[in-house]
Motif scaffolding. Sequence first.
Motif, PDB file in Angstrom:
ATOM      1  N   HIS A  48       0.862  -1.190   0.000  1.00  0.00           N
ATOM      2  CA  HIS A  48       0.000   0.000   0.000  1.00  0.00           C
ATOM      3  C   HIS A  48       0.891   1.230   0.000  1.00  0.00           C
ATOM      4  CE1 HIS A  48      -3.195   2.794   1.105  1.00  0.00           C
ATOM      5  NE2 HIS A  48      -2.485   3.169   2.145  1.00  0.00           N
ATOM      6  N   HIS A  50       1.862   5.451  -0.458  1.00  0.00           N
ATOM      7  CA  HIS A  50       1.676   6.900  -0.421  1.00  0.00           C
ATOM      8  C   HIS A  50       2.984   7.503  -0.924  1.00  0.00           C
ATOM      9  CE1 HIS A  50      -1.766   7.384   2.654  1.00  0.00           C
ATOM     10  NE2 HIS A  50      -1.565   6.094   2.613  1.00  0.00           N
ATOM     11  N   THR A  84      -3.043   4.763  -2.421  1.00  0.00           N
ATOM     12  CA  THR A  84      -3.951   5.434  -1.496  1.00  0.00           C
ATOM     13  C   THR A  84      -4.876   6.422  -2.200  1.00  0.00           C
ATOM     14  OG1 THR A  84      -4.115   6.843   0.471  1.00  0.00           O
ATOM     15  CG2 THR A  84      -2.281   7.282  -1.033  1.00  0.00           C
ATOM     16  N   ARG A 252      -2.584  -6.585   7.850  1.00  0.00           N
ATOM     17  CA  ARG A 252      -1.817  -5.471   7.294  1.00  0.00           C
ATOM     18  C   ARG A 252      -0.819  -4.998   8.317  1.00  0.00           C
ATOM     19  NH1 ARG A 252      -3.855   0.267   4.532  1.00  0.00           N
ATOM     20  NH2 ARG A 252      -2.675   1.536   6.030  1.00  0.00           N
ATOM     21  N   GLU A 256       3.413   2.732   7.952  1.00  0.00           N
ATOM     22  CA  GLU A 256       2.289   3.681   7.889  1.00  0.00           C
ATOM     23  C   GLU A 256       1.453   3.559   9.145  1.00  0.00           C
ATOM     24  OE1 GLU A 256      -1.871   4.609   5.453  1.00  0.00           O
ATOM     25  OE2 GLU A 256      -0.127   3.801   4.387  1.00  0.00           O
TER      26      GLU A 256
HETATM   27 ZN   LIG Z   1      -2.766   4.677   3.549  1.00  0.00          ZN
END
Ligand SMILES: [Zn+2]
Length: 302
Positions: A48, A50, A84, A252, A256
Amino acid sequence: MAKRKVIITCAVTGAIHTPSMSPHLPVTAEQIADAAIGAAEAGAAIVHLHARNPQDGRPDQTPEGFTPFLRVIKQRTDAVLNITTGGAPTMTIEERVRPAATHKPEVASLNMGSMNFGLFGMLNRFKEFQHPWEKEYLSDKGIIFRNSFADIEYILTTCAENNTRFEFECYDTAHLYNLKYFLDQGIVKAPLFVQTVFGLQGGIGAHPDDVLHMKRTADRLFGDQYQWSVLGAGRNQLPIAAMAAAMGGNVRVGLEDSLWAGPGKFAESNAQQVRLARQIIEGLGLEVATPDEAREILSLKG
Ligand SMILES: [Zn+2]
Ligand SMILES: C[C@H](N)CC(=O)CC(=O)O
């Protein structure tokens, strides 16, 4: 009997933690790419992503901010890329959707409701900051992470023609009911990848009762139409992962969501957290899903 496959997602940098909090938080495109590749090699099927400003680490939601590391990660791994649409809670919905709309990933995150977003709790632990924006951002008690029904629909329709599927971020039971509404409208299709978020200030807590409550509610609303996954914020990351893995869920991890690799111990990398999650999963007699197995389980476009 075939062992159950558990999908590990790794969220490598995010927009919650700031650079001064940990020397291991990826900031530059190169650091983000290396972190994602390391996480995939350690067993993460989904990464995931960003982006951040390479100078001061501020969250960057421009499509160009993602391009450099997306290219390298695709060259070096077959991991599922998850971009994201949450960005940072201070951004507009138009800003937030642009990278996913541009890069057309297999998966994008989608936040299923508005909420108070408390980052100020972390100021009890972290005092010294290199960049002025960090303290300003973290101490803001007025942050509302806006995700109205119109905002959610806007992201769904904007990404629909790209065959992008979603990681539905649910921070409380109300968000599960919001997802049910979109399912009943036929705007989202099963299998739903439901990421239940625990222990983030403004959302549900991280007590085992909270995990059970969210799972029971999701089971009742979605039956066998969903794949359950969990993330625990901060020190809750591994305990929540262990509970969920034992209860049939996916997990997960990543910097982050938590800077830790156990009580008071800084994680030295995202891969370290993936390895810790893997140990728990294999310790339970389960198997870690490969990226292609995750694509199968979640009906991704590949
Ligand atoms: Zn995120
Ligand atoms: C708690 C996490 N920050 C949820 C998240 O990852 C949101 C997003 O990027 O859209």
